[in-house]
Design a protein around this motif. Structure first.
Motif, PDB file in Angstrom:
ATOM      1  N   SER A 326       0.826  -1.213   0.000  1.00 32.56           N
ATOM      2  CA  SER A 326       0.000   0.000   0.000  1.00 32.56           C
ATOM      3  C   SER A 326       0.861   1.263   0.000  1.00 32.56           C
ATOM      4  N   LYS A 327       1.953   1.248   0.757  1.00 28.87           N
ATOM      5  CA  LYS A 327       2.843   2.401   0.755  1.00 28.87           C
ATOM      6  C   LYS A 327       3.528   2.569  -0.590  1.00 28.87           C
ATOM      7  N   MET A 328       3.914   1.465  -1.222  1.00 27.08           N
ATOM      8  CA  MET A 328       4.530   1.548  -2.539  1.00 27.08           C
ATOM      9  C   MET A 328       3.534   2.076  -3.568  1.00 27.08           C
ATOM     10  N   SER A 329       2.274   1.683  -3.464  1.00 25.31           N
ATOM     11  CA  SER A 329       1.260   2.204  -4.387  1.00 25.31           C
ATOM     12  C   SER A 329       1.120   3.708  -4.250  1.00 25.31           C
ATOM     13  N   ASP A 330       1.188   4.211  -3.028  1.00 29.49           N
ATOM     14  CA  ASP A 330       1.114   5.666  -2.818  1.00 29.49           C
ATOM     15  C   ASP A 330       2.324   6.365  -3.430  1.00 29.49           C
ATOM     16  N   LEU A 331       3.511   5.784  -3.295  1.00 34.73           N
ATOM     17  CA  LEU A 331       4.706   6.386  -3.875  1.00 34.73           C
ATOM     18  C   LEU A 331       4.647   6.374  -5.407  1.00 34.73           C
ATOM     19  N   ILE A 332       4.113   5.293  -5.973  1.00 29.64           N
ATOM     20  CA  ILE A 332       3.985   5.230  -7.426  1.00 29.64           C
ATOM     21  C   ILE A 332       3.012   6.294  -7.918  1.00 29.64           C
ATOM     22  N   SER A 333       1.889   6.440  -7.240  1.00 26.77           N
ATOM     23  CA  SER A 333       0.908   7.447  -7.633  1.00 26.77           C
ATOM     24  C   SER A 333       1.448   8.855  -7.473  1.00 26.77           C
ATOM     25  N   ALA A 334       2.371   9.049  -6.522  1.00 21.85           N
ATOM     26  CA  ALA A 334       2.960  10.379  -6.307  1.00 21.85           C
ATOM     27  C   ALA A 334       4.071  10.697  -7.295  1.00 21.85           C
ATOM     28  N   GLY A 335       4.442   9.746  -8.140  1.00 23.34           N
ATOM     29  CA  GLY A 335       5.473   9.997  -9.144  1.00 23.34           C
ATOM     30  C   GLY A 335       6.880   9.772  -8.664  1.00 23.34           C
ATOM     31  N   ALA A 336       7.060   9.090  -7.517  1.00 27.32           N
ATOM     32  CA  ALA A 336       8.403   8.858  -6.986  1.00 27.32           C
ATOM     33  C   ALA A 336       9.063   7.623  -7.571  1.00 27.32           C
ATOM     34  N   VAL A 337       8.350   6.855  -8.365  1.00 27.03           N
ATOM     35  CA  VAL A 337       8.870   5.606  -8.913  1.00 27.03           C
ATOM     36  C   VAL A 337       8.943   5.718 -10.429  1.00 27.03           C
ATOM     37  N   ARG A 338      10.039   5.236 -10.995  1.00 25.39           N
ATOM     38  CA  ARG A 338      10.207   5.190 -12.436  1.00 25.39           C
ATOM     39  C   ARG A 338      10.576   3.779 -12.865  1.00 25.39           C
ATOM     40  N   VAL A 339      10.149   3.430 -14.067  1.00 25.94           N
ATOM     41  CA  VAL A 339      10.512   2.151 -14.670  1.00 25.94           C
ATOM     42  C   VAL A 339      11.340   2.447 -15.911  1.00 25.94           C
ATOM     43  N   ASN A 340      12.560   1.943 -15.923  1.00 30.47           N
ATOM     44  CA  ASN A 340      13.500   2.222 -17.010  1.00 30.47           C
ATOM     45  C   ASN A 340      13.679   3.726 -17.215  1.00 30.47           C
ATOM     46  N   TRP A 341      13.728   4.448 -16.101  1.00 36.85           N
ATOM     47  CA  TRP A 341      13.967   5.891 -16.061  1.00 36.85           C
ATOM     48  C   TRP A 341      12.857   6.700 -16.715  1.00 36.85           C
ATOM     49  N   ARG A 342      11.679   6.127 -16.848  1.00 35.47           N
ATOM     50  CA  ARG A 342      10.551   6.850 -17.442  1.00 35.47           C
ATOM     51  C   ARG A 342       9.474   7.056 -16.395  1.00 35.47           C
ATOM     52  N   GLU A 343       8.867   8.246 -16.439  1.00 39.23           N
ATOM     53  CA  GLU A 343       7.818   8.598 -15.491  1.00 39.23           C
ATOM     54  C   GLU A 343       6.458   8.113 -16.005  1.00 39.23           C
ATOM     55  N   GLY A 344       5.414   8.430 -15.235  1.00 33.02           N
ATOM     56  CA  GLY A 344       4.055   8.104 -15.643  1.00 33.02           C
ATOM     57  C   GLY A 344       3.647   6.671 -15.356  1.00 33.02           C
ATOM     58  N   CYS A 345       4.282   6.024 -14.394  1.00 34.30           N
ATOM     59  CA  CYS A 345       3.943   4.635 -14.087  1.00 34.30           C
ATOM     60  C   CYS A 345       2.689   4.583 -13.208  1.00 34.30           C
ATOM     61  N   LYS A 346       2.037   3.447 -13.238  1.00 34.71           N
ATOM     62  CA  LYS A 346       0.866   3.189 -12.409  1.00 34.71           C
ATOM     63  C   LYS A 346       1.105   1.921 -11.603  1.00 34.71           C
ATOM     64  N   PRO A 347       0.406   1.768 -10.473  1.00 36.12           N
ATOM     65  CA  PRO A 347       0.621   0.544  -9.676  1.00 36.12           C
ATOM     66  C   PRO A 347       0.338  -0.732 -10.446  1.00 36.12           C
ATOM     67  N   LYS A 348      -0.576  -0.695 -11.408  1.00 39.07           N
ATOM     68  CA  LYS A 348      -0.920  -1.908 -12.157  1.00 39.07           C
ATOM     69  C   LYS A 348      -0.016  -2.146 -13.363  1.00 39.07           C
ATOM     70  N   THR A 349       0.973  -1.270 -13.578  1.00 35.70           N
ATOM     71  CA  THR A 349       1.900  -1.469 -14.691  1.00 35.70           C
ATOM     72  C   THR A 349       2.647  -2.796 -14.536  1.00 35.70           C
ATOM     73  N   LEU A 350       2.729  -3.554 -15.616  1.00 33.76           N
ATOM     74  CA  LEU A 350       3.416  -4.839 -15.583  1.00 33.76           C
ATOM     75  C   LEU A 350       4.888  -4.658 -15.930  1.00 33.76           C
ATOM     76  N   VAL A 351       5.759  -5.295 -15.172  1.00 31.50           N
ATOM     77  CA  VAL A 351       7.193  -5.253 -15.418  1.00 31.50           C
ATOM     78  C   VAL A 351       7.644  -6.637 -15.872  1.00 31.50           C
ATOM     79  N   CYS A 352       8.802  -6.695 -16.459  1.00 32.56           N
ATOM     80  CA  CYS A 352       9.327  -7.965 -16.952  1.00 32.56           C
ATOM     81  C   CYS A 352      10.817  -8.045 -16.653  1.00 32.56           C
ATOM     82  N   SER A 353      11.417  -9.139 -17.016  1.00 31.49           N
ATOM     83  CA  SER A 353      12.833  -9.363 -16.746  1.00 31.49           C
ATOM     84  C   SER A 353      13.692  -8.322 -17.455  1.00 31.49           C
ATOM     85  N   GLY A 354      14.635  -7.750 -16.712  1.00 31.64           N
ATOM     86  CA  GLY A 354      15.517  -6.730 -17.260  1.00 31.64           C
ATOM     87  C   GLY A 354      15.088  -5.314 -16.974  1.00 31.64           C
ATOM     88  N   ASP A 355      13.858  -5.099 -16.535  1.00 30.71           N
ATOM     89  CA  ASP A 355      13.402  -3.748 -16.214  1.00 30.71           C
ATOM     90  C   ASP A 355      14.099  -3.231 -14.956  1.00 30.71           C
TER      91      ASP A 355
END
Length: 369
Positions: A326-355
């Motif tokens: 739940s805390k990680m979901s709040d951080l993702i919604s606040a824009g503190a988390v990036r996937v492959n250095w790109r913004e705009g992620c959502k908690p339901k975003t799927l990641v894969c090997s190498g990300d």
């Protein structure tokens, strides 16, 4: 049998249709474009059988005729459209596979690289984030007679500048260069005696990535931060507060209570030496030092295995950074988390090997197999 009146009507309509085809705007434009192309530099107008006085000097028509191949025969980069655009340009060409948010920036970089190759010179980009640099390198590898090598001041730099040109012009790759090294590792440092004994060719990659006078310089920001500690965001905010753009600054390494090491373009180092006066409430002084004097702590790595019910971003990131979902979901919604250095992620975003999942102020997690 067709009645005579109907036959006469059809016969009379045929010349009208033929005349309309001859005088249609598309046919007239094609004929005019052919005449304009014959009059371009390097083409003999008399060879086409047309007198020079018959060429119409319309700037609009001339631009249409030349735009398909570029002025003076220069190559034109195929453009990849964004998702949902017509034409399917993103499925083929140099820019296929590029993230939609990076298409325009990558197109400018590739155009600059091709111009450097055509003119047998070397060009350098501004500092690029890892995602944009990866897209640009992928597209440049597809082009002919052009190469690009990343350089950010040391081998582990994240934000890099691309040094682009023909492979013959760039010379040897960066593996043979020195630069910043980990503490206790002196093998990768390039000394001034080595540089003097074997000077690199002018404008080659070795020259632009040299430890003393290259495309990236080391700015040592010194101050007493014992009673007012500063982090990465404080130093970055103070630098940007002087009025310069983010792409002029590379990586920033906070060095505890004594200050920070900033990698930047040479012209920015000269400017910041006089413009950067304080960070938070601490007065600072800036000194330009050779890259060989940059010492970085070795990266800390922690490998572990976890079993998650899904590959959702909030599930994988919460396990990687050891915090509640739940805390990680709040951080993702606040824009503190990036996937492959790109913004705009959502908690339901799927990641894969190498990300690579990065959390502001906490580090990164790389998803394994």
């Amino acid at each position: 049998a067709t009645p005579p009146r109907a036959t006469a009507m059809l016969a009379s309509a045929r010349p009208a249709r033929a005349l309309a085809t001859v005088l249609s705007p598309a046919s007239a434009a094609r004929a005019l474009a052919t005449r304009v192309a014959a009059a371009l530099p390097g083409r003999d107008a008399s060879a086409s059988g047309e007198p020079s006085s018959a060429v119409v000097t319309s700037s609009r028509c001339a631009s249409r005729a030349v735009s398909r191949r570029g002025l003076r025969g220069e190559r034109v980069i195929p453009c990849a459209g964004k998702k949902g655009s017509r034409g399917g340009g993103s499925a083929s060409g140099l820019l296929s596979g590029v993230h939609p948010d990076s298409v325009e920036a990558v197109a400018r970089i590739v155009e600059k690289a091709q111009a450097a190759s055509d003119q047998w010179r070397v060009e350098t980009t501004a500092f690029l984030d890892p995602a944009l640099a990866a897209d640009a390198l992928m597209c440049i590898e597809r082009a002919a007679d052009v190469a690009a090598l990343p350089w950010g001041g040391h081998e582990r730099a994240e934000r890099v500048r691309l040094i682009m040109g023909r492979p013959e012009t760039l010379g040897e790759p960066w593996e043979e260069l020195g630069g910043g090294s980990a503490e206790g590792d002196e093998s990768s440092a390039t000394t001034e005696d080595d540089a003097a004994s074997d000077p690199p060719p002018e404008n080659s990659f070795r020259a632009l990535a040299s430890a003393t006078d290259g495309a990236v310089v080391f700015l040592d920001v010194r101050g007493n931060f014992v009673f007012d500690a500063a982090d990465h965001r404080d130093f970055l905010g103070a630098v940007l507060g002087t009025g310069i753009e983010r792409d002029r600054i590379g990586d920033i390494y906070v060095q505890g209570e004594r200050g920070a090491a900033i990698l930047c373009a040479p012209e920015m180092a000269t400017f910041l030496s006089s413009a950067l006066k304080s960070v938070r409430s601490v007065p600072v002084k800036c000194f330009v030092e050779p890259l060989s004097s940059l010492r970085l702590p070795p990266p800390r790595r922690d490998e572990f295995t976890t079993v998650e019910a899904s590959m959702r971003l909030d599930a994988v990131a919460s396990a990687g950074f050891r915090m509640s979902r739940s805390k990680m979901s709040d951080l993702i919604s606040a824009g503190a988390v990036r996937v492959n250095w790109r913004e705009g992620c959502k908690p339901k975003t799927l990641v894969c090997s190498g990300d690579v999942i990065s959390l502001r102020g906490k580090g990164r997690v790389e998803v394994g197999d």
